[in-house]
Every structure is written in structure tokens, then in C-alpha cells.
Design a protein around this motif. Structure first.
Motif, PDB file in Angstrom:
ATOM      1  N   TYR A 141       0.539  -1.019   0.024  1.00 21.26           N
ATOM      2  CA  TYR A 141       0.024  -0.304   0.227  1.00 21.26           C
ATOM      3  C   TYR A 141       0.673   1.585  -0.300  1.00 21.26           C
ATOM      4  CZ  TYR A 141      -4.368  -2.549   0.779  1.00 21.26           C
ATOM      5  OH  TYR A 141      -5.360  -3.614   0.968  1.00 21.26           O
ATOM      6  N   ALA A 142       1.844   1.295   1.061  1.00 18.96           N
ATOM      7  CA  ALA A 142       2.919   2.167   0.899  1.00 18.96           C
ATOM      8  C   ALA A 142       3.223   3.056  -0.469  1.00 18.96           C
ATOM      9  CB  ALA A 142       3.301   1.770   1.940  1.00 18.96           C
ATOM     10  N   ALA A 143       3.913   1.727  -0.700  1.00 24.47           N
ATOM     11  CA  ALA A 143       4.799   1.629  -2.442  1.00 24.47           C
ATOM     12  C   ALA A 143       3.497   1.957  -3.529  1.00 24.47           C
ATOM     13  CB  ALA A 143       4.619   0.774  -3.157  1.00 24.47           C
ATOM     14  N   GLU A 144       2.076   2.303  -3.262  1.00 26.23           N
ATOM     15  CA  GLU A 144       1.308   2.275  -4.556  1.00 26.23           C
ATOM     16  C   GLU A 144       0.277   3.647  -4.313  1.00 26.23           C
ATOM     17  OE1 GLU A 144      -0.070   1.195  -6.809  1.00 26.23           O
ATOM     18  OE2 GLU A 144       1.496   0.030  -6.844  1.00 26.23           O
ATOM     19  N   GLY A 145       1.105   4.153  -2.873  1.00 27.98           N
ATOM     20  CA  GLY A 145       0.621   5.510  -2.087  1.00 27.98           C
ATOM     21  C   GLY A 145      -1.108   5.716  -1.508  1.00 27.98           C
ATOM     22  N   ASP A 146      -1.602   4.534  -1.056  1.00 30.74           N
ATOM     23  CA  ASP A 146      -2.263   4.183  -0.614  1.00 30.74           C
ATOM     24  C   ASP A 146      -1.921   4.471   0.850  1.00 30.74           C
ATOM     25  OD1 ASP A 146      -3.700   4.165  -2.794  1.00 30.74           O
ATOM     26  OD2 ASP A 146      -4.214   1.685  -2.513  1.00 30.74           O
ATOM     27  N   HIS A 147      -2.099   6.098   1.538  1.00 24.77           N
ATOM     28  CA  HIS A 147      -1.705   5.690   3.224  1.00 24.77           C
ATOM     29  C   HIS A 147      -2.246   5.119   3.759  1.00 24.77           C
ATOM     30  CE1 HIS A 147       0.615   9.638   0.286  1.00 24.77           C
ATOM     31  NE2 HIS A 147       0.950   8.867   0.578  1.00 24.77           N
ATOM     32  N   GLN A 148      -3.303   5.409   3.485  1.00 27.61           N
ATOM     33  CA  GLN A 148      -4.351   5.350   5.157  1.00 27.61           C
ATOM     34  C   GLN A 148      -4.373   3.612   5.342  1.00 27.61           C
ATOM     35  OE1 GLN A 148      -5.680   7.249   7.040  1.00 27.61           O
ATOM     36  NE2 GLN A 148      -5.779   5.853   8.517  1.00 27.61           N
ATOM     37  N   LEU A 151      -0.724   2.426   6.560  1.00 25.92           N
ATOM     38  CA  LEU A 151      -0.236   3.125   8.047  1.00 25.92           C
ATOM     39  C   LEU A 151      -1.174   2.462   9.278  1.00 25.92           C
ATOM     40  CD1 LEU A 151       0.762   5.135  10.407  1.00 25.92           C
ATOM     41  CD2 LEU A 151      -1.626   6.625  10.017  1.00 25.92           C
ATOM     42  N   ASN A 152      -2.809   1.489   8.232  1.00 23.00           N
ATOM     43  CA  ASN A 152      -3.623   0.861   9.418  1.00 23.00           C
ATOM     44  C   ASN A 152      -2.640  -0.549   9.583  1.00 23.00           C
ATOM     45  OD1 ASN A 152      -5.646   2.219   9.613  1.00 23.00           O
ATOM     46  ND2 ASN A 152      -6.943   1.688   7.865  1.00 23.00           N
ATOM     47  N   TYR A 153      -1.815  -1.033   8.322  1.00 24.76           N
ATOM     48  CA  TYR A 153      -1.361  -2.219   8.804  1.00 24.76           C
ATOM     49  C   TYR A 153      -0.259  -2.020   9.890  1.00 24.76           C
ATOM     50  CZ  TYR A 153      -4.786  -4.998   6.530  1.00 24.76           C
ATOM     51  OH  TYR A 153      -5.804  -5.826   5.461  1.00 24.76           O
ATOM     52  N   TYR A 154       0.698  -1.017   9.514  1.00 19.53           N
ATOM     53  CA  TYR A 154       2.019  -0.757  10.104  1.00 19.53           C
ATOM     54  C   TYR A 154       1.302  -1.174  11.959  1.00 19.53           C
ATOM     55  CZ  TYR A 154       5.428  -0.133   5.981  1.00 19.53           C
ATOM     56  OH  TYR A 154       5.494  -0.004   5.375  1.00 19.53           O
ATOM     57  N   GLN A 155       0.161  -0.127  11.537  1.00 18.50           N
ATOM     58  CA  GLN A 155       0.044  -0.598  13.467  1.00 18.50           C
ATOM     59  C   GLN A 155      -0.359  -1.127  13.452  1.00 18.50           C
ATOM     60  OE1 GLN A 155       0.368   2.443  14.640  1.00 18.50           O
ATOM     61  NE2 GLN A 155       0.326   3.856  13.779  1.00 18.50           N
ATOM     62  N   ASN A 177       9.994   3.482  11.521  1.00 20.86           N
ATOM     63  CA  ASN A 177      10.753   4.442  10.729  1.00 20.86           C
ATOM     64  C   ASN A 177       9.636   4.516   8.977  1.00 20.86           C
ATOM     65  OD1 ASN A 177      13.000   6.162   8.890  1.00 20.86           O
ATOM     66  ND2 ASN A 177      12.135   4.473   8.100  1.00 20.86           N
ATOM     67  N   ASN A 178       8.688   3.599   9.000  1.00 21.74           N
ATOM     68  CA  ASN A 178       8.616   3.281   7.763  1.00 21.74           C
ATOM     69  C   ASN A 178       6.929   3.929   7.960  1.00 21.74           C
ATOM     70  OD1 ASN A 178       9.743   1.206   6.368  1.00 21.74           O
ATOM     71  ND2 ASN A 178       9.079  -0.612   7.056  1.00 21.74           N
ATOM     72  N   THR A 185       5.470  11.784   4.190  1.00 20.00           N
ATOM     73  CA  THR A 185       4.179  12.053   2.867  1.00 20.00           C
ATOM     74  C   THR A 185       3.349  12.420   2.721  1.00 20.00           C
ATOM     75  OG1 THR A 185       3.523   9.252   2.764  1.00 20.00           O
ATOM     76  CG2 THR A 185       6.144  10.115   1.594  1.00 20.00           C
ATOM     77  N   SER A 186       2.396  12.165   4.157  1.00 23.57           N
ATOM     78  CA  SER A 186       1.330  12.834   4.033  1.00 23.57           C
ATOM     79  C   SER A 186       0.661  14.711   4.629  1.00 23.57           C
ATOM     80  CB  SER A 186       0.085  11.971   5.275  1.00 23.57           C
ATOM     81  OG  SER A 186       0.330  10.330   4.853  1.00 23.57           O
TER      82      SER A 186
END
Length: 232
Positions: A141-148, A151-155, A177-178, A185-186
Motif C-alpha cells: 500500500y505504501a509503494a502504491e501511495g495508499d497511505h491510510q 498506516l493501518n497495517y503498520y499499526q 521508520n516506515n 509523505t502525508s
């Protein structure tokens, strides 16, 4: 992004030697060992375990299409013998995802990571393998620019690490860091600063002073600090 290892009982000395060669990066040597073992055994499950190793070797050699060939063979055997919701099936799904990811086929990679996640959430709640799976999904998702969703999966991954009291590990510094990068970027520089600061703090304790990852965390913290100063 990380691969998943299998749960295997009764490993032979040759299998262990092959695994050791993989750990030290001697993939050509490991491949010779596992090819020999693959030729020698007729046991279907044992053969699948060996072929899974051969798949990972091909992945590490930069031959992801060949890795996929091995993984698909293994997947069919595991589903038949172990059932479609076994941890080893999830491990193969994850590693297929890694192979597709390396080929920049992110949509396929995400599909397989999600298949792995669905199994791990049933079999391995609050386990490091689920945290790793969440990380892999977030990275897509991060690579695709889908920030939310990233972030949800990192959390989600972070929550598992906190429950396991693994917050002083270098992997947790990478996770912090991720998350910081998502906020950066947001445009949320304050949150980015907080996570980069945590990454530097953990990395300083757990990594050599000249480690490349620690340098990256420090550079990111500096960048977030400059952004905060600029937009005060």
C-alpha cells in the motif's frame, strides 16, 4: 519484506546444512544440497519441504519466476496434505507474494499476502509471523501511495510487537521508520518526527553506530525536523 519459514519436524542433517548455507548466503551450495535431497526422497511432504527451500533460493538468486514455479508445486501438496488453513500454507502464500513483489507485480503480491493474513489471523494471533505479514501488506500500500491502509497495517504490526515486548528490536525501529515515512509523505511532519525519533532511539541501542539503517533513520529525522522548522 520478509519471508516466512515452515514448521517442520524431524529435519535431517543434510537439510539443516542446507539451511545453514542459506543463512550465511551460500545459496549455490544450498541449492546443490537441496537438489540432491529432492532427487533422493519419494516422501511427498518431505519433497515439498525441500522444494520450498529451492523456491526461496531461486528468489534470493534473483530468479523469482523460477521461485514461483517451485512455490506453486509446494502449495498444491501442502493444501492436500495439511489442509488449506495450515500455517505452512500461509507461509507459501506469503513467499509467493514476495516473489511477485520482486517482479513489481504488486496486485498479485497483495492478493497472496492477504491470503496469508487470513490464515495467520486464525492460527497465529499475536505471533511475529502475523506482524511480518501485516508489514508486507503495508509495504505494498505504501509503494502504491495508499497511505491510510498502509498506516493501518503498520499499526497492526506495531500492536503485536508491543504485546510481545519486542519494541527494542531492530525490526521495530524499521517499523517506526516506515510509519514515519507515511506521515512524512502525508505532510504530518509532527507525527513523522515522533516516529523517526523513536526509530533513531531504538536503532542507537540495537544497531552498530555505522549501520546503514541507523543512518537512514537519522537522515529521516533530520528531514522531518527541517520540515517542522520550515512550516512553523
Amino acid at each position: 519484506m520478509d519471508r516466512m519459514r515452515l514448521e517442520i519436524d524431524g529435519l535431517t542433517e543434510s537439510y539443516k546444512l542446507g539451511s545453514l548455507m542459506m543463512k550465511v548466503g551460500q545459496y549455490d551450495v544450498a541449492e546443490e544440497i537441496y537438489n540432491k535431497l529432492n532427487d533422493e526422497t519419494n516422501d511427498e511432504r518431505e519433497k515439498a519441504n525441500i522444494q520450498h527451500q529451492l523456491g526461496y533460493i531461486k528468489y534470493k538468486q534473483g530468479k523469482s519466476k523460477e521461485a514461483l514455479d517451485w512455490y506453486q508445486r509446494v502449495l498444491g501438496v501442502y493444501v492436500k496434505i495439511l489442509g488449506k488453513e495450515h500455517k505452512n500454507v500461509a507461509a507459501v502464500y506469503n513467499n509467493i507474494g514476495l516473489a511477485y513483489d520482486s517482479l513489481n507485480e504488486r496486485s498479485k503480491a497483495l492478493d497472496y499476502y492477504q491470503k496469508a493474513r487470513q490464515i495467520y489471523e486464525k492460527t497465529s494471533a499475536n505471533d511475529p509471523v502475523l506482524a511480518t505479514c501485516y508489514n508486507n501488506i503495508a509495504s505494498i500500500y505504501a509503494a502504491e501511495g495508499d497511505h491510510q491502509p498502509a498506516l493501518n497495517y503498520y499499526q497492526k504490526s506495531s500492536e503485536i510487537s508491543q504485546k510481545l515486548q519486542a519494541t527494542d528490536h531492530p525490526d521495530y525501529a524499521t517499523l517506526e521508520n516506515n510509519i514515519g515515512l507515511i506521515y512524512l509523505t502525508s505532510g504530518d511532519f509532527k507525527e513523522a518526527f515522533k516516529y523517526f525519533h523513536n526509530a533513531v532511539k531504538i536503532g542507537t541501542k540495537s544497531l552498530p553506530v555505522d549501520h546503514a539503517d541507523l543512518t537512514t533513520y537519522q537522515d529521516n529525522l533530520k528531514m522531518a525536523t527541517e520540515k517542522l522548522d520550515k512550516y512553523k
